[in-house]
Structures are given as C-alpha cells and as structure tokens.
Design an enzyme around this catalytic site. Structure first.
Site, PDB file in Angstrom:
ATOM      1  N   SER A  91       0.836  -1.186   0.000  1.00 37.07           N
ATOM      2  CA  SER A  91       0.000   0.000   0.000  1.00 37.07           C
ATOM      3  C   SER A  91       0.880   1.248   0.000  1.00 37.07           C
ATOM      4  O   SER A  91       2.010   1.228  -0.524  1.00 37.07           O
ATOM      5  CB  SER A  91      -0.929  -0.061   1.215  1.00 37.07           C
ATOM      6  N   TYR A 135      -4.549   7.381  -7.480  1.00 37.32           N
ATOM      7  CA  TYR A 135      -3.646   6.577  -6.641  1.00 37.32           C
ATOM      8  C   TYR A 135      -4.096   6.594  -5.173  1.00 37.32           C
ATOM      9  O   TYR A 135      -4.165   5.547  -4.518  1.00 37.32           O
ATOM     10  CB  TYR A 135      -2.227   7.128  -6.796  1.00 37.32           C
ATOM     11  N   LYS A 167      -5.329   3.129  -3.338  1.00 38.80           N
ATOM     12  CA  LYS A 167      -4.641   2.564  -2.159  1.00 38.80           C
ATOM     13  C   LYS A 167      -5.577   2.532  -0.944  1.00 38.80           C
ATOM     14  O   LYS A 167      -5.500   1.610  -0.123  1.00 38.80           O
ATOM     15  CB  LYS A 167      -3.359   3.341  -1.853  1.00 38.80           C
ATOM     16  N   VAL A 197      10.270   5.314  -1.719  1.00 37.60           N
ATOM     17  CA  VAL A 197      11.319   4.365  -2.090  1.00 37.60           C
ATOM     18  C   VAL A 197      11.932   4.736  -3.443  1.00 37.60           C
ATOM     19  O   VAL A 197      11.225   5.138  -4.371  1.00 37.60           O
ATOM     20  CB  VAL A 197      10.728   2.928  -2.155  1.00 37.60           C
TER      21      VAL A 197
END
Ligand code: NAP
Length: 252
Positions: free
Chosen positions: A137, A151, A155, A182
């Site tokens: 998630s 988005y 999620k 990330v």
C-alpha cells in the site's frame, strides 16, 4: 519441511524485484512472479525456484491462468505479495484526464487484487505453513495528495479490501504495508510527470531525491518478504509502516 511458495506481482523492477531476490536468496522460497515484462534483472534470477510469468495483472483471464500455472508447478501456495502498481495518471480531479485513464488505473491497482485473491485463496487457506497476503500500500491511502486522486483512492480501496479480507478469511493473515518513499522507477515518474501535484507537493519529492533521502528498495522489501512468510495473526487486517516497531523483527 518443504520450501515455502510465494507469488509476487510486479517483480520486474523496484520493490517487487528486491522482494523476489530476498525470498529466493534468504528465505529459500520458490517464487512465482507476474509482470508485463521480464526484465534482465528478473531474468538474472532464473533457477528451478523461480517461475517468472509475463502477465498484465489487469487481464483477469491471464492472471487466473498464470496463478493456476504457478500452483501446478510448485503444488502449494503460502504467500501472496500484491505489489504491482502504477501512479499514473497524475492529474487533477477536474482536469481533462479521461475517465478511461482512471478506469485503467483501477484495473491495475485495485481490480487485479480481487482477481488474485479469488484465484489464490483456496491454496492459501490450506497452506500448512499458514497462508498470508501482503498488500503493498502507501501513505497515500490515508492522505489526499494533490494530483494523485486515482492513486490515493486506489490505495485506500486496497486497505479496505485488506481489512475486509481479514474479517472474511481468518485462516489467511492479510497485512497492508506502507513501504516509505522508495527509490524506484515510480519515484522517477513522479519527478518527471508530477506537475499536476503543484509546486510544493512536487518539489518535496524532487528535494527528497536530490538530498539522497529516498528509502533503498531492499529495506521495505525485506519486511514485505518476511511478512509474506511469517506475518503474525496480530497484524491481520492492519495497515503498518515498514519501519514501525511491530515490523522491527522482519527487517534485514
Ligand atoms: P516500479 O519500480 O514502477 O515497479 C512497479 C512494478 O509493477 C513493475 O514490476 C511493473 O512491471 C509492475 N506493474 C505495473 N503495472 C503492471 C501490470 N499492469 N501488470 C503487471 N505488472 C505491472 O514501482 P515500485 O516503487 O517498485 O512500486 C511497487 C509498489 O509499491 C506499488 O504498488 C506502489 O504503489 C507501491 N509504493 C511505492 C512507493 C515508492 O515510493 N516507490 C511508495 C509507496 C508505495 P511491468 O512494468 O514489467 O509490468
């Protein structure tokens, strides 16, 4: 004890690729992967313990066929990592982005989850290692980041699916995880195409990258891999961050 078997979606790069590498090398797992492309990095992991299948997760029939092929190959399924996802379209709710682009987003980021869960639940329920599903998630699930409405919504829907599955399928442990910000291709896409977010929101992501503050993919990927094999019942239905205290024991 036999090797655990885990299916990972979206393993051609980024978090899914790292997760696959870790499952193979550290957890001695047999891994089935689904992605539209078999990247050179995924190909380089080739072994009897990896079945890398080309599959668009938005294609319900292909997903069902690929999952059946994977289960036939390794005879069991113990973990499912629902990782495949896209950020596009980055758009404002009222701009001229066609609804079809939102629908495509939901086919990939939401409906594919339902297909994969339906196709894997019978095997996960009977796993003697304990069946587990990790939903990859995002913090966006609980935020309203401007420019990310598809988005954010997808999620949030993912987390709702995880919570509901935990109620409906108590034999399977379902956990949603926030992997942090990330350093993957998805972040490059945000930097390149993030103008609809507005200067402040977009600039924040550009700055994190420039200052070297993005999380390395291997860190949350290790937690995801470990949760797919050992996630405890106490986390069933929960939304956790990869660096929460409850995840410490699953870190590299
Ligand atoms: P990424 O590097 O862009 O990788 C996305 C993966 O999903 C690729 O392997 C891609 O493979 C696969 N994928 C996309 N569409 C697909 C489709 N239709 N069918 C099959 N596979 C598909 O992104 P990432 O950062 O690793 O993202 C992985 C997950 O983490 C996503 O769910 C994302 O929302 C979540 N996440 C990422 C961040 C971040 O900061 N990076 C933060 C929070 C959450 P192919 O293109 O080969 O199909």
């Amino acid at each position: 004890m036999r090797n655990p078997v885990v299916l990972v979606t979206g393993a051609s790069r980024g978090i899914g690729l790292k997760c696959t590498e870790i499952l193979l090398s550290k957890f001695n797992a047999q891994v089935i992967t689904l992605s539209r492309t078999i990247s050179p990095e995924l190909k380089a992991l080739a072994s009897d313990n990896l079945l890398a299948l080309e599959c668009d997760v938005a294609d319900e029939n292909k997903v069902k066929t690929a999952i059946a092929q994977g289960i036939e190959r390794y005879h069991h399924l113990d973990g499912l990592v629902l990782n495949a996802g896209v950020i596009e379209p980055i758009c404002r709710i009222t701009d001229d982005t066609p609804l079809s682009a939102w629908r495509t987003h939901f086919e990939i980021n939401f409906f594919s989850l339902v297909t994969a869960i339906k196709a894997t639940a019978p095997s996960l329920r009977k796993s003697e290692l304990g069946g587990r599903i990790v939903f990859v998630s995002s913090g966006a699930a609980v935020k309203g980041i401007a420019g990310w409405a598809p988005y954010n919504s997808g999620k949030a829907a993912m987390n709702a699916l995880c919570r509901t599955l935990a109620e409906e399928e108590p034999e399977i442990v379902s956990i949603a995880i926030r992997p942090g910000i990330v350093d993957t291709a998805m972040q490059s896409s945000i930097r390149e195409n993030g103008a609809p977010m507005g200067d402040e929101g977009h600039g924040g992501f550009v700055r994190l990258h420039r200052e070297g503050l993005l999380v390395k993919a291997e860190l949350p990927s290790h937690v995801i891999a470990a949760l797919a094999l050992k996630g405890p019942k106490t986390l069933n239905g929960q939304f956790v961050s990869w660096d929460d205290d409850v995840c410490k024991e699953f870190m590299a």
